[in-house]
Design a protein around this motif. Sequence first.
Motif, PDB file in Angstrom:
ATOM      1  N   ASN A 509      93.330  -3.558  55.234  1.00 27.10           N
ATOM      2  CA  ASN A 509      92.304  -2.520  55.361  1.00 27.10           C
ATOM      3  C   ASN A 509      92.904  -1.122  55.427  1.00 27.10           C
ATOM      4  OD1 ASN A 509      89.780  -3.777  55.199  1.00 27.10           O
ATOM      5  ND2 ASN A 509      89.969  -4.563  57.281  1.00 27.10           N
ATOM      6  N   LEU A 510      94.076  -1.017  56.030  1.00 26.27           N
ATOM      7  CA  LEU A 510      94.763   0.272  56.079  1.00 26.27           C
ATOM      8  C   LEU A 510      95.063   0.762  54.663  1.00 26.27           C
ATOM      9  CD1 LEU A 510      96.065   2.388  57.961  1.00 26.27           C
ATOM     10  CD2 LEU A 510      98.150   1.009  57.940  1.00 26.27           C
ATOM     11  N   GLN A 511      95.546  -0.142  53.828  1.00 26.27           N
ATOM     12  CA  GLN A 511      95.866   0.235  52.449  1.00 26.27           C
ATOM     13  C   GLN A 511      94.608   0.532  51.642  1.00 26.27           C
ATOM     14  OE1 GLN A 511      98.745  -2.457  50.617  1.00 26.27           O
ATOM     15  NE2 GLN A 511      99.537  -2.974  52.632  1.00 26.27           N
ATOM     16  N   ARG A 512      93.583  -0.296  51.823  1.00 29.54           N
ATOM     17  CA  ARG A 512      92.366  -0.086  51.046  1.00 29.54           C
ATOM     18  C   ARG A 512      91.610   1.159  51.492  1.00 29.54           C
ATOM     19  NH1 ARG A 512      90.169  -6.349  50.251  1.00 29.54           N
ATOM     20  NH2 ARG A 512      92.123  -7.109  49.343  1.00 29.54           N
ATOM     21  N   ALA A 513      91.675   1.474  52.775  1.00 26.42           N
ATOM     22  CA  ALA A 513      91.016   2.688  53.258  1.00 26.42           C
ATOM     23  C   ALA A 513      91.625   3.920  52.610  1.00 26.42           C
ATOM     24  CB  ALA A 513      91.138   2.775  54.789  1.00 26.42           C
ATOM     25  N   ALA A 514      92.956   3.926  52.484  1.00 26.31           N
ATOM     26  CA  ALA A 514      93.637   5.095  51.917  1.00 26.31           C
ATOM     27  C   ALA A 514      93.447   5.192  50.410  1.00 26.31           C
ATOM     28  CB  ALA A 514      95.135   5.025  52.244  1.00 26.31           C
ATOM     29  N   SER A 515      93.279   4.051  49.743  1.00 26.22           N
ATOM     30  CA  SER A 515      93.276   4.079  48.282  1.00 26.22           C
ATOM     31  C   SER A 515      91.885   4.059  47.675  1.00 26.22           C
ATOM     32  CB  SER A 515      94.072   2.889  47.737  1.00 26.22           C
ATOM     33  OG  SER A 515      93.480   1.678  48.142  1.00 26.22           O
ATOM     34  N   ARG A 516      90.856   3.747  48.467  1.00 28.09           N
ATOM     35  CA  ARG A 516      89.540   3.629  47.844  1.00 28.09           C
ATOM     36  C   ARG A 516      89.038   4.993  47.388  1.00 28.09           C
ATOM     37  NH1 ARG A 516      87.900   3.928  53.220  1.00 28.09           N
ATOM     38  NH2 ARG A 516      85.831   4.801  53.610  1.00 28.09           N
ATOM     39  N   ALA A 517      88.409   4.984  46.226  1.00 30.49           N
ATOM     40  CA  ALA A 517      87.955   6.240  45.635  1.00 30.49           C
ATOM     41  C   ALA A 517      86.573   6.584  46.152  1.00 30.49           C
ATOM     42  CB  ALA A 517      87.913   6.095  44.116  1.00 30.49           C
ATOM     43  N   SER A 518      86.348   7.843  46.398  1.00 35.67           N
ATOM     44  CA  SER A 518      85.011   8.262  46.801  1.00 35.67           C
ATOM     45  C   SER A 518      84.736   9.640  46.243  1.00 35.67           C
ATOM     46  CB  SER A 518      84.881   8.262  48.326  1.00 35.67           C
ATOM     47  OG  SER A 518      85.790   9.180  48.889  1.00 35.67           O
ATOM     48  N   GLY A 519      83.493   9.846  45.858  1.00 38.71           N
ATOM     49  CA  GLY A 519      83.079  11.156  45.392  1.00 38.71           C
ATOM     50  C   GLY A 519      82.483  11.934  46.552  1.00 38.71           C
ATOM     51  N   PHE A 520      82.282  13.221  46.345  1.00 40.23           N
ATOM     52  CA  PHE A 520      81.745  14.025  47.432  1.00 40.23           C
ATOM     53  C   PHE A 520      80.736  15.027  46.893  1.00 40.23           C
ATOM     54  CE2 PHE A 520      85.820  15.310  45.937  1.00 40.23           C
ATOM     55  CZ  PHE A 520      85.857  16.692  45.882  1.00 40.23           C
ATOM     56  N   HIS A 521      80.110  15.774  47.823  1.00 33.20           N
ATOM     57  CA  HIS A 521      79.016  16.691  47.479  1.00 33.20           C
ATOM     58  C   HIS A 521      77.903  15.938  46.757  1.00 33.20           C
ATOM     59  CE1 HIS A 521      82.378  19.943  47.315  1.00 33.20           C
ATOM     60  NE2 HIS A 521      81.968  19.723  48.555  1.00 33.20           N
ATOM     61  N   GLY A 522      77.559  14.743  47.241  1.00 28.56           N
ATOM     62  CA  GLY A 522      76.586  13.901  46.547  1.00 28.56           C
ATOM     63  C   GLY A 522      75.149  14.250  46.901  1.00 28.56           C
ATOM     64  N   LEU A 523      74.310  14.305  45.882  1.00 29.57           N
ATOM     65  CA  LEU A 523      72.879  14.527  46.069  1.00 29.57           C
ATOM     66  C   LEU A 523      72.133  13.524  45.190  1.00 29.57           C
ATOM     67  CD1 LEU A 523      70.641  16.332  47.350  1.00 29.57           C
ATOM     68  CD2 LEU A 523      70.655  17.629  45.212  1.00 29.57           C
ATOM     69  N   LEU A 524      71.278  12.725  45.810  1.00 29.24           N
ATOM     70  CA  LEU A 524      70.495  11.718  45.091  1.00 29.24           C
ATOM     71  C   LEU A 524      69.047  12.183  45.013  1.00 29.24           C
ATOM     72  CD1 LEU A 524      69.898   8.899  43.885  1.00 29.24           C
ATOM     73  CD2 LEU A 524      69.797   8.015  46.237  1.00 29.24           C
ATOM     74  N   GLU A 525      68.505  12.213  43.792  1.00 33.88           N
ATOM     75  CA  GLU A 525      67.096  12.561  43.582  1.00 33.88           C
ATOM     76  C   GLU A 525      66.391  11.337  43.010  1.00 33.88           C
ATOM     77  OE1 GLU A 525      66.892  17.236  42.479  1.00 33.88           O
ATOM     78  OE2 GLU A 525      67.604  15.929  40.880  1.00 33.88           O
ATOM     79  N   ILE A 526      65.227  11.006  43.568  1.00 34.16           N
ATOM     80  CA  ILE A 526      64.474   9.847  43.101  1.00 34.16           C
ATOM     81  C   ILE A 526      63.068  10.310  42.713  1.00 34.16           C
ATOM     82  CG2 ILE A 526      63.703   7.507  43.641  1.00 34.16           C
ATOM     83  CD1 ILE A 526      65.748   7.591  45.997  1.00 34.16           C
ATOM     84  N   ARG A 527      62.684   9.974  41.499  1.00 33.55           N
ATOM     85  CA  ARG A 527      61.342  10.307  41.000  1.00 33.55           C
ATOM     86  C   ARG A 527      60.655   9.026  40.540  1.00 33.55           C
ATOM     87  NH1 ARG A 527      64.742  14.436  39.470  1.00 33.55           N
ATOM     88  NH2 ARG A 527      64.042  16.532  40.065  1.00 33.55           N
ATOM     89  N   CYS A 528      59.365   8.922  40.822  1.00 34.12           N
ATOM     90  CA  CYS A 528      58.598   7.740  40.418  1.00 34.12           C
ATOM     91  C   CYS A 528      57.283   8.192  39.787  1.00 34.12           C
ATOM     92  CB  CYS A 528      58.274   6.849  41.608  1.00 34.12           C
ATOM     93  SG  CYS A 528      59.658   6.493  42.687  1.00 34.12           S
TER      94      CYS A 528
END
Length: 871
Positions: A509-528
């Motif tokens: 978990n130590l290795q995966r925590a450091a290496s996992r990719a994540s994006g930032f400044h995320g905004l989700l818009e949902i329209r129906c």
Amino acid sequence: MANPPQPSLGYSVTAIPSKPDSSTPQPEKKSAPPPTMLPGASRFPPPKLQQDQIPSPSLQNPKLLSPANGVKTGSLVPHLSTPPGPPVFTSPVRPAAVPFRTSPATPQPVAFTSGSTLPTSSPPHFSNGSIELQHQVPFATNDSIPFEESSCALFSARKVLKQKKLANVPSLGFGALFSPGREIFPGPQIIQRDPHRCHNCGAYANFHCKILLSSGQWQCVICHKLNGSEGEYVASSKEDLHNFLELSSPIIDYVQIGNKRPGFIPVSDSRMSAPTVLVIDDCLDETHLQHLQSSLHAFVDSLPPIARIGIILYGRTVSVYDFSEESMASADVLPGDKSPTQESLKALIYGTGVYLSTMHASKEVAHKIFSSLRSFGLNIAEASRDRCLGTAVEVAMAIIQGPPAEMSRGIVKRAGGNSRIIVCAGGPNTYGPGSVPHSFSHPNYPHMEKTALKWMENLGCEAHRHNTVVDILCAGTCPVRVPVLQPLSKASGGVLVLHDDFGEAFGVNLQRAASRASGFHGLLEIRCSDDILITQVVGPGEEAHVDTHETFKNNNALCIQMLSVEETQSFALSMETKGDIKCDYVFFQFAVQYTNVYQADIIRVVTVRLPTVDSVSAYLESVQYEVAAILMAKRTLLRAKSHSDAMDMRGTIDERIKDIALKFGSLVPKSKLHRFPKELSALSELLFHLRRGPLLGSIVGHEDERSVLRNLFLNASSDLSLCMVAPRCLMHREGGTFEELPAYDLAMQSDTAVVLDHGTDVFIWLGAELAADEGRSAAALAACRTLAEEITELRFPAPRILAFKEGSSQARYFVSRLIPAHKDPPYEQEARFPQLKSLTIEQRMKLKTSFIHFDDPSFCEWMRSLKVVPP
């Protein structure tokens, strides 16, 4: 008009990005590699419950993006390398008795997030002419693409009931799971231009839109208004429109490479330029320390040469290690009883020490630092030792941020990715800011805990503002006071994980925590469509209030600010119909803006069209029972904040079963009993697993562990969520193959080995008869362990993998997670567990006599106790 006036948002943790700086050191690189950890090296067959984003056809003269531009054409981000694993597992998997679903993929480099503003097309002039609107056909209809593979939006049913009264039955409900960061196979092609958007509601042009060929105008599927395309969609035939990706595919990525952030690092360097700072507990006993040192050595060996790390120890003081000292472990020490002053931080940052260094320059120094760690020397109980965790995280954040840009005279280069602080904790925060007293009996404990919670949450929010994720990896036997630490990781977009010790699972978990990719400044818009109302959202974010009325006249999108954008997370959306639906289709559009790990601004647009029906049976046949079960489970777990709440929620599942049978089932002839609808038979079994499993049942003993599981589940991807609700059962066969079977105790046959994947735990059970044969049992155990490592190789957090023999005390962990079907009559057993038919009479008798009687009801007994006839 996609959304509710005030949807209720439940949120949770995940990982986020950051923007740090760097000071480069020059120590030599060389080190003797200590032991390495091992997650699996190959991948298991792709999951069924996979809602990945889909690739799109190609544009007219598409502009291909190179890695140097921050985007790759095949897959958005390459696979991260995890620690070396066992040999590739090549045995074929036999067709399963139940639909085969694989383990949740996690730390795949997918990072998403968005800091860019939405570009808009200029409001078009459109005529009211009577020219026929052309509708996309071949690839443009949802029906032409398999539902499970076409979108990262999984709906609880593929059809929507027109009648409001039946559609809004709360016991069954309707909704969707949306995974913004889900990796797409194969990778999507990219559109490098501004999207066309509806000037009225802000929706994006998509492959369900109708087009006026002569003028290029398109009709919005959400508000039905006509919009101009500045002549771009003018075509001689509808086939020509297939040259436009957004008119040919349900999922599109719009990519903008331009970066407005100061000190931007070229994308080829930015992926690994953001630092990881290890914040390590200095109050460990000798045994725990030895395991931790092994994990830390392996962690350093797993990092790429350009990765930058910092090392901080905390106890009563905070020690910040200096990488410029090559001959010995050297650290600058700050007091831990209060937050660091500006003067002390300036002295640290502007001094001669090097506190963040690349691996190619300082790997040997890092190994020396880890080898120099010493166990806690005083005779004080673990829970009573002073730990200034809060102060240590503050110092780590200051080191990552470095000197202010205006004071650095251009010398300090800002990191392009998201920074990460990983806390390795063996006990609670009991000293300095954000701390609680050593003992719960302290007269002022409730007030001090409340103050600590608020302080930790504020620190997490501050980390999030600086694009820094705080992950807290706890291990050992000392309670860490999860309620106090969780706000820090949650507010920053990180995770809190509990481990039994600092050994293998912790190291992975130590290795995966450091290496996992994540994006930032995320905004989700949902329209129906106007007919649909979103009533609740559960996931890693919070409602955002974005004023776009100057750009779009009637933008009714539900906006969610995401703490980070990762493949390991999803949002659970509950929906209702506002009234009886008159039209033949309803539309849903999800748009995620984020900045990815390569600093490219992405807008991912997913559009889904579902048909509406009058027939209840047609609707029930379209229900996706796995998605429906996950949505029900997340809504239920949101309310199960304590053990007593969890017990109450078990009662709500009973009521849900009875109500579904009453509303959608049939009356048994000459009886007042209702039969559960056969179309939903698998759903009832999943709810039974939920009721008795670790999320709501009594399998998990400690409230801290239950709290961590709950928070992980509320944000988890669809795959991991399904595994946490109902375990996957895989029986080992001769020749190294595996057969997937229902998770019933009937799988516990003495001459076999069984793998049970329950999301956060994987169990390997060896039958007594098999265990007696050393050769066969060793081969079966090796195959099972390899399989377990493969199906969890990308999962984060990495699960515990436990192996034991039939009859051992540990086997109870395995048995308690299986449905006790041995209590049912033989015809019921064979109907639900067909593999029994392959056994001889002697084998059936041996299996029957091997079970120990206990009070837990079987699935059929539970259903009948509710006055419902099992399907």
